[in-house]
Design a protein around this motif. Structure first.
Motif, PDB file in Angstrom:
ATOM      1  N   VAL A  74      -9.725 -20.336  15.356  1.00  0.00           N
ATOM      2  CA  VAL A  74      -9.321 -20.341  16.761  1.00  0.00           C
ATOM      3  C   VAL A  74      -8.126 -19.410  16.909  1.00  0.00           C
ATOM      4  O   VAL A  74      -7.140 -19.550  16.179  1.00  0.00           O
ATOM      5  CB  VAL A  74      -8.943 -21.771  17.224  1.00  0.00           C
ATOM      6  CG1 VAL A  74      -8.508 -21.771  18.674  1.00  0.00           C
ATOM      7  CG2 VAL A  74     -10.099 -22.724  17.019  1.00  0.00           C
ATOM      8  N   PRO A  75      -8.191 -18.471  17.842  1.00  0.00           N
ATOM      9  CA  PRO A  75      -7.084 -17.513  17.980  1.00  0.00           C
ATOM     10  C   PRO A  75      -5.884 -18.127  18.702  1.00  0.00           C
ATOM     11  O   PRO A  75      -5.757 -18.001  19.915  1.00  0.00           O
ATOM     12  CB  PRO A  75      -7.701 -16.377  18.789  1.00  0.00           C
ATOM     13  CG  PRO A  75      -8.768 -17.042  19.600  1.00  0.00           C
ATOM     14  CD  PRO A  75      -9.287 -18.171  18.758  1.00  0.00           C
ATOM     15  N   ALA A  94      -1.171 -17.027  31.250  1.00  0.00           N
ATOM     16  CA  ALA A  94      -2.126 -17.109  32.360  1.00  0.00           C
ATOM     17  C   ALA A  94      -2.267 -15.764  33.061  1.00  0.00           C
ATOM     18  O   ALA A  94      -3.382 -15.352  33.420  1.00  0.00           O
ATOM     19  CB  ALA A  94      -1.675 -18.182  33.352  1.00  0.00           C
ATOM     20  N   GLY A  95      -1.166 -15.060  33.248  1.00  0.00           N
ATOM     21  CA  GLY A  95      -1.238 -13.738  33.853  1.00  0.00           C
ATOM     22  C   GLY A  95      -1.983 -12.747  32.973  1.00  0.00           C
ATOM     23  O   GLY A  95      -2.760 -11.921  33.470  1.00  0.00           O
ATOM     24  N   GLY A  96      -1.761 -12.810  31.672  1.00  0.00           N
ATOM     25  CA  GLY A  96      -2.498 -11.943  30.759  1.00  0.00           C
ATOM     26  C   GLY A  96      -3.974 -12.266  30.743  1.00  0.00           C
ATOM     27  O   GLY A  96      -4.814 -11.377  30.611  1.00  0.00           O
ATOM     28  N   ARG A  97      -4.325 -13.534  30.899  1.00  0.00           N
ATOM     29  CA  ARG A  97      -5.733 -13.918  30.965  1.00  0.00           C
ATOM     30  C   ARG A  97      -6.380 -13.370  32.214  1.00  0.00           C
ATOM     31  O   ARG A  97      -7.483 -12.856  32.181  1.00  0.00           O
ATOM     32  CB  ARG A  97      -5.839 -15.451  30.930  1.00  0.00           C
ATOM     33  CG  ARG A  97      -7.266 -15.983  30.821  1.00  0.00           C
ATOM     34  CD  ARG A  97      -7.667 -16.676  32.133  1.00  0.00           C
ATOM     35  NE  ARG A  97      -8.905 -17.404  32.029  1.00  0.00           N
ATOM     36  CZ  ARG A  97     -10.090 -16.885  32.330  1.00  0.00           C
ATOM     37  NH1 ARG A  97     -10.189 -15.636  32.703  1.00  0.00           N
ATOM     38  NH2 ARG A  97     -11.189 -17.598  32.246  1.00  0.00           N
ATOM     39  N   VAL A  98      -5.684 -13.419  33.340  1.00  0.00           N
ATOM     40  CA  VAL A  98      -6.233 -12.906  34.587  1.00  0.00           C
ATOM     41  C   VAL A  98      -6.380 -11.382  34.528  1.00  0.00           C
ATOM     42  O   VAL A  98      -7.374 -10.830  35.002  1.00  0.00           O
ATOM     43  CB  VAL A  98      -5.340 -13.336  35.778  1.00  0.00           C
ATOM     44  CG1 VAL A  98      -5.698 -12.590  37.043  1.00  0.00           C
ATOM     45  CG2 VAL A  98      -5.442 -14.830  35.989  1.00  0.00           C
ATOM     46  N   THR A 119     -15.072 -15.192  34.296  1.00  0.00           N
ATOM     47  CA  THR A 119     -16.191 -16.024  33.844  1.00  0.00           C
ATOM     48  C   THR A 119     -16.108 -16.336  32.347  1.00  0.00           C
ATOM     49  O   THR A 119     -16.886 -17.147  31.858  1.00  0.00           O
ATOM     50  CB  THR A 119     -17.521 -15.319  34.141  1.00  0.00           C
ATOM     51  OG1 THR A 119     -17.518 -14.034  33.506  1.00  0.00           O
ATOM     52  CG2 THR A 119     -17.714 -15.153  35.639  1.00  0.00           C
ATOM     53  N   ALA A 120     -15.214 -15.711  31.621  1.00  0.00           N
ATOM     54  CA  ALA A 120     -15.078 -15.969  30.184  1.00  0.00           C
ATOM     55  C   ALA A 120     -14.480 -17.356  29.960  1.00  0.00           C
ATOM     56  O   ALA A 120     -13.617 -17.807  30.710  1.00  0.00           O
ATOM     57  CB  ALA A 120     -14.195 -14.915  29.546  1.00  0.00           C
ATOM     58  N   HIS A 121     -14.945 -18.017  28.928  1.00  0.00           N
ATOM     59  CA  HIS A 121     -14.488 -19.376  28.619  1.00  0.00           C
ATOM     60  C   HIS A 121     -13.429 -19.309  27.516  1.00  0.00           C
ATOM     61  O   HIS A 121     -13.701 -19.587  26.357  1.00  0.00           O
ATOM     62  CB  HIS A 121     -15.662 -20.246  28.194  1.00  0.00           C
ATOM     63  CG  HIS A 121     -16.704 -20.382  29.245  1.00  0.00           C
ATOM     64  ND1 HIS A 121     -16.512 -21.128  30.386  1.00  0.00           N
ATOM     65  CD2 HIS A 121     -17.935 -19.845  29.355  1.00  0.00           C
ATOM     66  CE1 HIS A 121     -17.580 -21.058  31.150  1.00  0.00           C
ATOM     67  NE2 HIS A 121     -18.475 -20.282  30.543  1.00  0.00           N
ATOM     68  N   VAL A 122     -12.216 -18.950  27.897  1.00  0.00           N
ATOM     69  CA  VAL A 122     -11.119 -18.827  26.936  1.00  0.00           C
ATOM     70  C   VAL A 122      -9.953 -19.729  27.304  1.00  0.00           C
ATOM     71  O   VAL A 122      -8.887 -19.634  26.702  1.00  0.00           O
ATOM     72  CB  VAL A 122     -10.625 -17.359  26.837  1.00  0.00           C
ATOM     73  CG1 VAL A 122     -11.701 -16.468  26.284  1.00  0.00           C
ATOM     74  CG2 VAL A 122     -10.141 -16.859  28.185  1.00  0.00           C
ATOM     75  N   ALA A 178      -4.268 -23.831  23.818  1.00  0.00           N
ATOM     76  CA  ALA A 178      -3.793 -24.076  22.450  1.00  0.00           C
ATOM     77  C   ALA A 178      -2.746 -23.043  22.050  1.00  0.00           C
ATOM     78  O   ALA A 178      -1.738 -23.381  21.410  1.00  0.00           O
ATOM     79  CB  ALA A 178      -4.979 -24.035  21.479  1.00  0.00           C
ATOM     80  N   GLN A 179      -2.957 -21.798  22.442  1.00  0.00           N
ATOM     81  CA  GLN A 179      -1.973 -20.747  22.154  1.00  0.00           C
ATOM     82  C   GLN A 179      -0.665 -21.025  22.884  1.00  0.00           C
ATOM     83  O   GLN A 179       0.428 -20.847  22.330  1.00  0.00           O
ATOM     84  CB  GLN A 179      -2.540 -19.395  22.560  1.00  0.00           C
ATOM     85  CG  GLN A 179      -1.648 -18.233  22.220  1.00  0.00           C
ATOM     86  CD  GLN A 179      -2.236 -16.909  22.690  1.00  0.00           C
ATOM     87  OE1 GLN A 179      -3.112 -16.873  23.547  1.00  0.00           O
ATOM     88  NE2 GLN A 179      -1.739 -15.828  22.138  1.00  0.00           N
ATOM     89  N   GLY A 180      -0.751 -21.467  24.121  1.00  0.00           N
ATOM     90  CA  GLY A 180       0.452 -21.807  24.872  1.00  0.00           C
ATOM     91  C   GLY A 180       1.211 -22.974  24.270  1.00  0.00           C
ATOM     92  O   GLY A 180       2.440 -22.950  24.174  1.00  0.00           O
TER      93      GLY A 180
END
Length: 170
Positions: free
Chosen positions: A41-42, A125-129, A135-138, A144-146
């Motif tokens: 898990v990354p 969250a901003g980097g994810r956006v 639609t990616a399930h991350v 977990a990373q947070g």
């Protein structure tokens, strides 16, 4: 602090090196993302961000307010995020911390930890956006990373406090 830790006759670092040390530690934290690690898990936390927040919250004048932009650019180059995402998010974190500091004149470590936790989750969250399609399930891996990053903040703060004490800047 023991007597062996304190040496009143020790020479402090030259001013140029003492000013460059916070920059070098943040860049060193950002380079940890290029170390090859095999994981199921990354959850490798953003160590550059942790060190940057620790410097900003513990040693306010170690980094200038504009330092988040070039350090975020270096992090973007090393981490593979879209160019400019850490520049934007880290600069917004610095602005948010400045706003909080105007309201809270005196803080303790728990408040610093809470501020850092909010900044870490905001950046993730901003980097994810910015980097991943919606639609990616991350979201589970990001959570977990947070959590890992939030739990590692006291260690980063301890490291930054030790480096700040050793660099000898007043």
């Amino acid at each position: 602090m023991t007597l062996t830790d304190h040496d009143p006759f020790a020479q402090p670092l030259p001013p140029g090196r003492a000013r460059a040390l916070p920059w070098a530690t943040v860049i060193g934290g950002s380079t940890m993302t290029i170390v090859p690690v095999i994981a199921a898990v990354p959850i490798l936390p953003p160590l550059g961000l942790l060190v940057l927040l620790a410097w900003r919250l513990l040693a306010r004048f170690a980094l200038r307010p504009w330092a988040a932009a070039p350090l975020g650019f270096v992090d973007d180059l090393l981490s593979g995020q879209p160019l400019g995402s850490a520049v934007l998010l880290w600069s917004l974190c610095f602005l948010g911390i400045d706003l909080v500091e105007r309201r809270l004149v005196y803080r303790d470590f728990w408040q610093d930890w809470l501020i850092a936790a909010a900044a870490i989750m905001f950046c993730l969250a901003g980097g994810r956006v910015l980097a991943v399609p919606l639609t990616a399930h991350v979201d589970g891996a990001m959570l977990a990373q947070g959590c890992a990053a939030i739990l590692l903040f006291p260690l980063a703060a301890r490291l930054v406090a030790w480096i700040d004490r050793k660099r000898g800047m007043a």
